[in-house]
Design an enzyme around this catalytic site. Structure first.
Site, PDB file in Angstrom:
ATOM      1  N   CYS A 120       0.810  -1.222   0.000  1.00 20.95           N
ATOM      2  CA  CYS A 120       0.000   0.000   0.000  1.00 20.95           C
ATOM      3  C   CYS A 120       0.841   1.269   0.000  1.00 20.95           C
ATOM      4  CB  CYS A 120      -0.948   0.010   1.187  1.00 20.95           C
ATOM      5  SG  CYS A 120      -2.117  -1.352   1.155  1.00 20.95           S
ATOM      6  N   HIS A 263      -3.199   7.462   2.257  1.00 19.41           N
ATOM      7  CA  HIS A 263      -3.618   6.135   1.797  1.00 19.41           C
ATOM      8  C   HIS A 263      -4.989   5.845   2.395  1.00 19.41           C
ATOM      9  CE1 HIS A 263      -3.900   1.949   1.054  1.00 19.41           C
ATOM     10  NE2 HIS A 263      -3.650   1.582   2.295  1.00 19.41           N
ATOM     11  N   ASN A 293     -10.133   0.247  -0.051  1.00 17.38           N
ATOM     12  CA  ASN A 293      -8.663   0.273  -0.032  1.00 17.38           C
ATOM     13  C   ASN A 293      -8.148  -0.325  -1.339  1.00 17.38           C
ATOM     14  OD1 ASN A 293      -5.950  -0.146   0.382  1.00 17.38           O
ATOM     15  ND2 ASN A 293      -6.170  -1.074   2.419  1.00 17.38           N
TER      16      ASN A 293
HETATM   17  O1  UT7 Z   1      -3.834  -1.105   3.636  1.00 19.33           O
HETATM   18  C1  UT7 Z   1      -3.013  -1.352   4.743  1.00 19.33           C
HETATM   19  C2  UT7 Z   1      -3.355  -2.600   5.450  1.00 19.33           C
HETATM   20  N1  UT7 Z   1      -4.637  -2.651   6.101  1.00 19.33           N
HETATM   21  C3  UT7 Z   1      -5.120  -1.767   7.016  1.00 19.33           C
HETATM   22  O2  UT7 Z   1      -4.642  -0.690   7.218  1.00 19.33           O
HETATM   23  C4  UT7 Z   1      -6.300  -2.245   7.819  1.00 19.33           C
HETATM   24  C5  UT7 Z   1      -6.129  -1.916   9.288  1.00 19.33           C
HETATM   25  N2  UT7 Z   1      -7.167  -2.491  10.159  1.00 19.33           N
HETATM   26  C6  UT7 Z   1      -8.468  -2.158  10.127  1.00 19.33           C
HETATM   27  O3  UT7 Z   1      -8.916  -1.395   9.281  1.00 19.33           O
HETATM   28  C7  UT7 Z   1      -9.364  -2.670  11.228  1.00 19.33           C
HETATM   29  O4  UT7 Z   1      -8.568  -3.257  12.228  1.00 19.33           O
HETATM   30  C8  UT7 Z   1     -10.436  -3.698  10.750  1.00 19.33           C
HETATM   31  C9  UT7 Z   1     -11.487  -2.995   9.900  1.00 19.33           C
HETATM   32  C10 UT7 Z   1      -9.797  -4.825   9.965  1.00 19.33           C
HETATM   33  C11 UT7 Z   1     -11.146  -4.289  11.969  1.00 19.33           C
HETATM   34  O5  UT7 Z   1     -11.764  -3.237  12.700  1.00 19.33           O
HETATM   35  P1  UT7 Z   1     -11.502  -3.039  14.257  1.00 19.33           P
HETATM   36  O6  UT7 Z   1     -12.357  -1.947  14.684  1.00 19.33           O
HETATM   37  O7  UT7 Z   1     -10.029  -2.914  14.483  1.00 19.33           O
HETATM   38  O8  UT7 Z   1     -12.021  -4.399  14.851  1.00 19.33           O
HETATM   39  P2  UT7 Z   1     -11.324  -5.274  15.961  1.00 19.33           P
HETATM   40  O9  UT7 Z   1     -10.392  -6.230  15.319  1.00 19.33           O
HETATM   41  O10 UT7 Z   1     -10.829  -4.406  17.088  1.00 19.33           O
HETATM   42  O11 UT7 Z   1     -12.555  -6.069  16.535  1.00 19.33           O
HETATM   43  C12 UT7 Z   1     -13.594  -5.433  17.325  1.00 19.33           C
HETATM   44  C13 UT7 Z   1     -14.785  -6.363  17.368  1.00 19.33           C
HETATM   45  C14 UT7 Z   1     -14.419  -7.806  17.716  1.00 19.33           C
HETATM   46  O12 UT7 Z   1     -15.511  -8.354  18.434  1.00 19.33           O
HETATM   47  P3  UT7 Z   1     -15.454  -8.474  20.026  1.00 19.33           P
HETATM   48  O13 UT7 Z   1     -14.265  -9.320  20.341  1.00 19.33           O
HETATM   49  O14 UT7 Z   1     -15.347  -7.066  20.539  1.00 19.33           O
HETATM   50  O15 UT7 Z   1     -16.776  -9.123  20.366  1.00 19.33           O
HETATM   51  C15 UT7 Z   1     -14.322  -8.471  16.373  1.00 19.33           C
HETATM   52  O16 UT7 Z   1     -14.592  -9.860  16.441  1.00 19.33           O
HETATM   53  O17 UT7 Z   1     -15.377  -6.403  16.054  1.00 19.33           O
HETATM   54  C16 UT7 Z   1     -15.406  -7.742  15.597  1.00 19.33           C
HETATM   55  N3  UT7 Z   1     -15.187  -7.722  14.178  1.00 19.33           N
HETATM   56  C17 UT7 Z   1     -16.177  -7.644  13.304  1.00 19.33           C
HETATM   57  N4  UT7 Z   1     -17.495  -7.620  13.469  1.00 19.33           N
HETATM   58  C18 UT7 Z   1     -18.262  -7.541  12.350  1.00 19.33           C
HETATM   59  C19 UT7 Z   1     -13.994  -7.710  13.518  1.00 19.33           C
HETATM   60  N5  UT7 Z   1     -14.209  -7.621  12.194  1.00 19.33           N
HETATM   61  C20 UT7 Z   1     -15.544  -7.593  12.041  1.00 19.33           C
HETATM   62  C21 UT7 Z   1     -16.385  -7.506  10.902  1.00 19.33           C
HETATM   63  N6  UT7 Z   1     -17.743  -7.484  11.117  1.00 19.33           N
HETATM   64  N7  UT7 Z   1     -15.901  -7.450   9.657  1.00 19.33           N
END
Ligand code: UT7
Length: 356
Positions: A120, A263, A293
């Site tokens: 990226c 980005h 993205n």
């Molecule tokens: O391009 C460069 C590379 N990529 C990036 O820069 C991406 C960077 N990361 C992100 O954008 C975010 O971390 C994500 C969008 C991938 C995930 O979002 P988040 O707010 O960081 O979620 P999290 O991993 O902190 O999870 C929070 C909660 C969890 O549930 P509990 O444990 O609180 O009950 C996850 O299981 O959200 C849950 N969760 C989801 N729920 C519904 C994680 N992904 C999802 C989903 N749909 N897609």
């Protein structure tokens, strides 16, 4: 004789026709998430997705042509690239690079053409290399393209950790020699990597470390896997530090920044970085909501979008920031270009290269 500055003088883009809103993505792939969660946690409402016949090279060729049309309109006569750098993580083939075929399809016979893989952050890496070539006097008109097809090449459509984020597309810019005070002039940059964190976001198999057919590999190992939370934290930290280093080299403070084009990975990352830098939200420009993205294509696509919508005046003090797998990151300062961006639809390659 003083060193010339590298000046951005053409801006092009290409997006696949198919627009897939969150609701359809979730439904078609049976993802354990919902439309509203994706929008709230990422800022993405829809993305453009390539059909299986449309390659990265198809999108790159279209964006490259559009950038040359844009440069010709600004200059009043055609400008011919003398080197092509294609930033991509999703080349048409694992071998050879995609750039030579893109150059050929654009009618640029015999120019040097190479792929740059910094995921990226790839566009910022290619831009820095191209800038160096111009200021050193080695080349005068580098064409820099960022193009990707993550949704067909790298992303498991059933993995909610990645499938919700990525889209396909290409953005391109042409450089020319000029002076540092002109609209489009590239000013300073900062680049960096942290290879100790390679495992946070990568495709585990299919390369020389774990070739096809390696025992114990499964289908999943050939797709992108990501520790989203850890990548998120690194992205905020690294883009912020890199942006501060580039600003320092330009002798600008965050207050001087009239436009921040980051980005486009997650709106919360962009907001967090802007907050830490002290750049007001009104000066942050992006198209994440509609394109998702697009990895190495994301920054030139966001630049083209801001220029297309006349959101930034030519000459405005502009900051670019990027981060991705590697880990690799970068930041760049420039005066916002006056080139009007153009867009073209991708066409499939009309040949498959000569057989041996
Ligand atoms: O391009 C460069 C590379 N990529 C990036 O820069 C991406 C960077 N990361 C992100 O954008 C975010 O971390 C994500 C969008 C991938 C995930 O979002 P988040 O707010 O960081 O979620 P999290 O991993 O902190 O999870 C929070 C909660 C969890 O549930 P509990 O444990 O609180 O009950 C996850 O299981 O959200 C849950 N969760 C989801 N729920 C519904 C994680 N992904 C999802 C989903 N749909 N897609």
């Amino acid at each position: 004789m003083p060193m010339p500055a590298a000046v951005l003088c053409g801006l092009g883009s290409s997006l696949p026709k198919r627009v897939v809103p969150n609701s359809r993505l979730v439904e078609e792939n049976g993802l354990a998430t919902d439309s509203e969660w994706i929008l709230r946690r990422t800022g993405i409402a829809a993305r453009h997705m390539a059909d299986p016949r449309t390659s990265t090279g198809d999108l790159a060729t279209a964006a490259g042509r559009a950038a040359l049309d844009s440069a010709r309109n600004l200059a009043g006569s055609p400008l011919v690239p003398d080197i092509l750098l294609l930033a991509t993580t999703t080349p048409d083939h694992r071998c050879p690079a995609t750039a030579p075929e893109v150059a050929h399809r654009m009618g640029l016979e015999a120019v040097p053409a190479l792929d740059v893989n910094a995921a990226c952050a790839g566009f910022l890496y290619a831009l820095t290399l191209a800038k160096g070539l111009v200021t050193a006097g080695l080349y005068t008109h580098p064409l820099v393209i960022g193009a990707e097809t993550y949704t067909t090449a790298l992303v498991d459509p059933h993995d909610r950790d990645t499938a919700i984020l990525f889209g396909d597309g290409a953005g391109a810019i042409l450089l020319r020699p000029g002076t540092a005070s002109q609209p489009g002039a590239l000013l300073a940059e900062d680049l960096g990597t942290d290879g100790s964190r390679t495992g946070l976001v990568r495709v585990p198999a299919g390369g020389s470390r774990t070739p096809f057919g390696s025992p114990g590999t499964t289908r999943k190992d050939f797709y992108l896997v990501m520790n989203g939370k850890a990548v998120y934290a690194q992205a905020v930290r690294r883009i912020t530090a890199s942006a501060l280093a580039a600003l320092d080299r330009t002798r600008w403070s965050a207050d001087d920044v009239e436009a921040f084009v980051s980005h486009q990975a997650n709106q919360r990352i962009i907001d967090d970085v802007a907050g830490r830098l002290g750049v007001p939200a009104a000066r942050c420009h992006g198209n994440l909501r509609h394109v998702g993205n697009t990895a190495a294509a994301s920054i030139p696509l966001a630049l083209a979008d801001a220029a297309e919508r006349n959101l930034v005046r030519p000459g405005a003090r502009t900051l670019l920031g990027g981060f991705g797998a590697g880990l690799a990151w970068g930041a760049h300062t420039l005066h916002f270009p006056e080139a009007r961006p153009l867009t073209r639809s991708p066409h499939h390659a009309d040949h498959q290269g000569a057989a041996p």
